[in-house]
Design a protein around this motif. Structure first.
Motif, PDB file in Angstrom:
ATOM      1  N   ALA A 126      17.358  49.478  25.759  1.00 31.85           N
ATOM      2  CA  ALA A 126      17.621  48.708  24.554  1.00 31.85           C
ATOM      3  C   ALA A 126      16.325  48.523  23.778  1.00 31.85           C
ATOM      4  CB  ALA A 126      18.200  47.348  24.932  1.00 31.85           C
ATOM      5  N   PRO A 127      16.428  48.333  22.455  1.00 26.25           N
ATOM      6  CA  PRO A 127      15.206  48.095  21.692  1.00 26.25           C
ATOM      7  C   PRO A 127      14.528  46.806  22.150  1.00 26.25           C
ATOM      8  CG  PRO A 127      17.120  48.370  20.246  1.00 26.25           C
ATOM      9  CD  PRO A 127      17.610  48.360  21.652  1.00 26.25           C
ATOM     10  N   PRO A 128      13.257  46.698  21.954  1.00 27.02           N
ATOM     11  CA  PRO A 128      12.579  45.473  22.347  1.00 27.02           C
ATOM     12  C   PRO A 128      13.221  44.265  21.669  1.00 27.02           C
ATOM     13  CG  PRO A 128      10.997  47.137  21.667  1.00 27.02           C
ATOM     14  CD  PRO A 128      12.355  47.675  21.380  1.00 27.02           C
ATOM     15  N   ALA A 129      13.302  43.170  22.399  1.00 25.29           N
ATOM     16  CA  ALA A 129      13.980  41.987  21.894  1.00 25.29           C
ATOM     17  C   ALA A 129      13.300  41.440  20.646  1.00 25.29           C
ATOM     18  CB  ALA A 129      14.020  40.913  22.983  1.00 25.29           C
ATOM     19  N   ASN A 130      11.980  41.528  20.581  1.00 22.17           N
ATOM     20  CA  ASN A 130      11.269  40.972  19.442  1.00 22.17           C
ATOM     21  C   ASN A 130      11.160  41.956  18.283  1.00 22.17           C
ATOM     22  OD1 ASN A 130       9.473  42.776  20.489  1.00 22.17           O
ATOM     23  ND2 ASN A 130       7.875  41.293  20.950  1.00 22.17           N
ATOM     24  N   GLY A 131      11.704  43.164  18.427  1.00 19.71           N
ATOM     25  CA  GLY A 131      11.662  44.164  17.369  1.00 19.71           C
ATOM     26  C   GLY A 131      10.317  44.855  17.236  1.00 19.71           C
ATOM     27  N   GLN A 132       9.374  44.574  18.125  1.00 15.74           N
ATOM     28  CA  GLN A 132       8.048  45.168  18.061  1.00 15.74           C
ATOM     29  C   GLN A 132       8.011  46.450  18.889  1.00 15.74           C
ATOM     30  OE1 GLN A 132       5.400  44.014  16.245  1.00 15.74           O
ATOM     31  NE2 GLN A 132       6.885  42.589  15.376  1.00 15.74           N
ATOM     32  N   TYR A 133       7.235  47.413  18.424  1.00 15.11           N
ATOM     33  CA  TYR A 133       7.052  48.664  19.139  1.00 15.11           C
ATOM     34  C   TYR A 133       5.593  48.759  19.560  1.00 15.11           C
ATOM     35  CZ  TYR A 133      11.516  49.814  17.069  1.00 15.11           C
ATOM     36  OH  TYR A 133      12.828  49.789  16.705  1.00 15.11           O
ATOM     37  N   LYS A 134       5.330  49.563  20.565  1.00 13.84           N
ATOM     38  CA  LYS A 134       3.950  49.752  20.999  1.00 13.84           C
ATOM     39  C   LYS A 134       3.182  50.457  19.896  1.00 13.84           C
ATOM     40  CE  LYS A 134       4.543  49.650  25.889  1.00 13.84           C
ATOM     41  NZ  LYS A 134       4.038  50.064  27.146  1.00 13.84           N
ATOM     42  N   THR A 135       1.965  50.027  19.696  1.00 15.22           N
ATOM     43  CA  THR A 135       1.103  50.679  18.724  1.00 15.22           C
ATOM     44  C   THR A 135       0.373  51.820  19.411  1.00 15.22           C
ATOM     45  OG1 THR A 135      -0.739  49.213  19.198  1.00 15.22           O
ATOM     46  CG2 THR A 135       0.783  48.530  17.434  1.00 15.22           C
ATOM     47  N   LEU A 136      -0.347  52.610  18.634  1.00 15.05           N
ATOM     48  CA  LEU A 136      -1.071  53.748  19.184  1.00 15.05           C
ATOM     49  C   LEU A 136      -2.114  53.285  20.201  1.00 15.05           C
ATOM     50  CD1 LEU A 136      -1.441  56.815  19.024  1.00 15.05           C
ATOM     51  CD2 LEU A 136      -3.132  56.428  17.250  1.00 15.05           C
ATOM     52  N   SER A 137      -2.769  52.174  19.943  1.00 15.03           N
ATOM     53  CA  SER A 137      -3.794  51.682  20.871  1.00 15.03           C
ATOM     54  C   SER A 137      -3.188  51.161  22.180  1.00 15.03           C
ATOM     55  CB  SER A 137      -4.630  50.591  20.208  1.00 15.03           C
ATOM     56  OG  SER A 137      -3.806  49.515  19.826  1.00 15.03           O
ATOM     57  N   GLU A 138      -1.917  50.808  22.179  1.00 14.32           N
ATOM     58  CA  GLU A 138      -1.258  50.307  23.386  1.00 14.32           C
ATOM     59  C   GLU A 138      -0.707  51.425  24.269  1.00 14.32           C
ATOM     60  OE1 GLU A 138       0.418  46.048  21.688  1.00 14.32           O
ATOM     61  OE2 GLU A 138       1.657  47.824  21.513  1.00 14.32           O
ATOM     62  N   VAL A 139      -0.704  52.649  23.777  1.00 17.49           N
ATOM     63  CA  VAL A 139      -0.204  53.782  24.557  1.00 17.49           C
ATOM     64  C   VAL A 139      -1.253  54.152  25.598  1.00 17.49           C
ATOM     65  CG1 VAL A 139       0.464  56.216  24.470  1.00 17.49           C
ATOM     66  CG2 VAL A 139       1.228  54.654  22.684  1.00 17.49           C
ATOM     67  N   LYS A 140      -0.866  54.064  26.868  1.00 17.21           N
ATOM     68  CA  LYS A 140      -1.787  54.356  27.968  1.00 17.21           C
ATOM     69  C   LYS A 140      -1.429  55.641  28.715  1.00 17.21           C
ATOM     70  CE  LYS A 140      -3.982  50.568  27.240  1.00 17.21           C
ATOM     71  NZ  LYS A 140      -4.906  50.619  26.155  1.00 17.21           N
ATOM     72  N   GLY A 141      -0.182  56.068  28.620  1.00 19.97           N
ATOM     73  CA  GLY A 141       0.235  57.271  29.328  1.00 19.97           C
ATOM     74  C   GLY A 141       1.576  57.763  28.808  1.00 19.97           C
TER      75      GLY A 141
END
Length: 193
Positions: A46-61
């Motif tokens: 399901a989509p994140p509850a808060n409607g926020q998506y990971k940003t490029l800097s939050e991508v770790k793998g």
């Protein structure tokens, strides 16, 4: 002559009127999928509850490069459905970063062995197209740069290009072995470094 063209026009109009509903009807189909379980019991993400998506800097793998999917009954956006490298590219564009560095190489000068044109690469191999110096002075000649053979010279104009590996240190090293060329049979003291 006049009556013949009027009769022909009348026949065409009558035929067009007869087939008009069938010929101009739009062809479409709808598919309705029904799940055997209620939607709340399905395992789809399901989509994140808060409607926020990971940003490029939050991508770790790679596990961070999966889209949440669309809400039931809606058409997903590119951001919701993209995965893998496509998702990485979209996240980068949203932040104004060109993750694949698609800018052309420096063509303001001729690359030499002492001062080659630098091509940054995240992969084991990098393909570069040389159009000559000055730019577009010959047809594109494709050069293959690799970690084991980072410097190549264009056979048409002599432009020298060097690969600068900027990828991860612990790479797969799954690139094929370089093909033998005449340069491999030259005495080692004549090799370029």
């Amino acid at each position: 002559m006049f009556s013949r063209s009027v009769i022909a026009t009348a026949r065409r109009a009558a035929a067009a009127q007869t087939f008009k509903p069938a010929a101009r009807r739009a062809f479409s189909a709808s598919i309705v999928a029904r799940a055997s379980k209620p939607h709340s019991e399905q395992t789809a993400s399901a989509p994140p509850a808060n409607g926020q998506y990971k940003t490029l800097s939050e991508v770790k793998g790679p596990e961070d490069l999966f889209g949440p999917g669309a809400k039931p009954g809606t058409v997903p956006t590119d951001l919701e459905q993209a995965t893998g490298i496509e998702r990485l590219e979209i996240l980068g564009k949203m932040e104004g970063i060109d993750v694949f560095d698609m800018k052309p190489l420096d063509a303001s000068r001729m690359g030499t062995m002492e001062n080659p044109i630098i091509a940054k690469s995240f992969g084991e191999e990098h393909y570069v197209g040389c159009t000559g110096y000055p730019a577009d002075s010959h047809v594109t000649v494709w050069l293959t740069l690799s970690r084991t053979r980072p410097i190549e010279r264009c056979t048409e104009c002599g432009n020298v290009i060097k690969m600068d590996y900027v990828g991860p240190e612990h790479s797969h090293h799954d690139a094929p072995e370089d093909a033998k060329t005449m340069a491999d049979f030259v005495k080692q003291e004549y090799w370029y470094n």
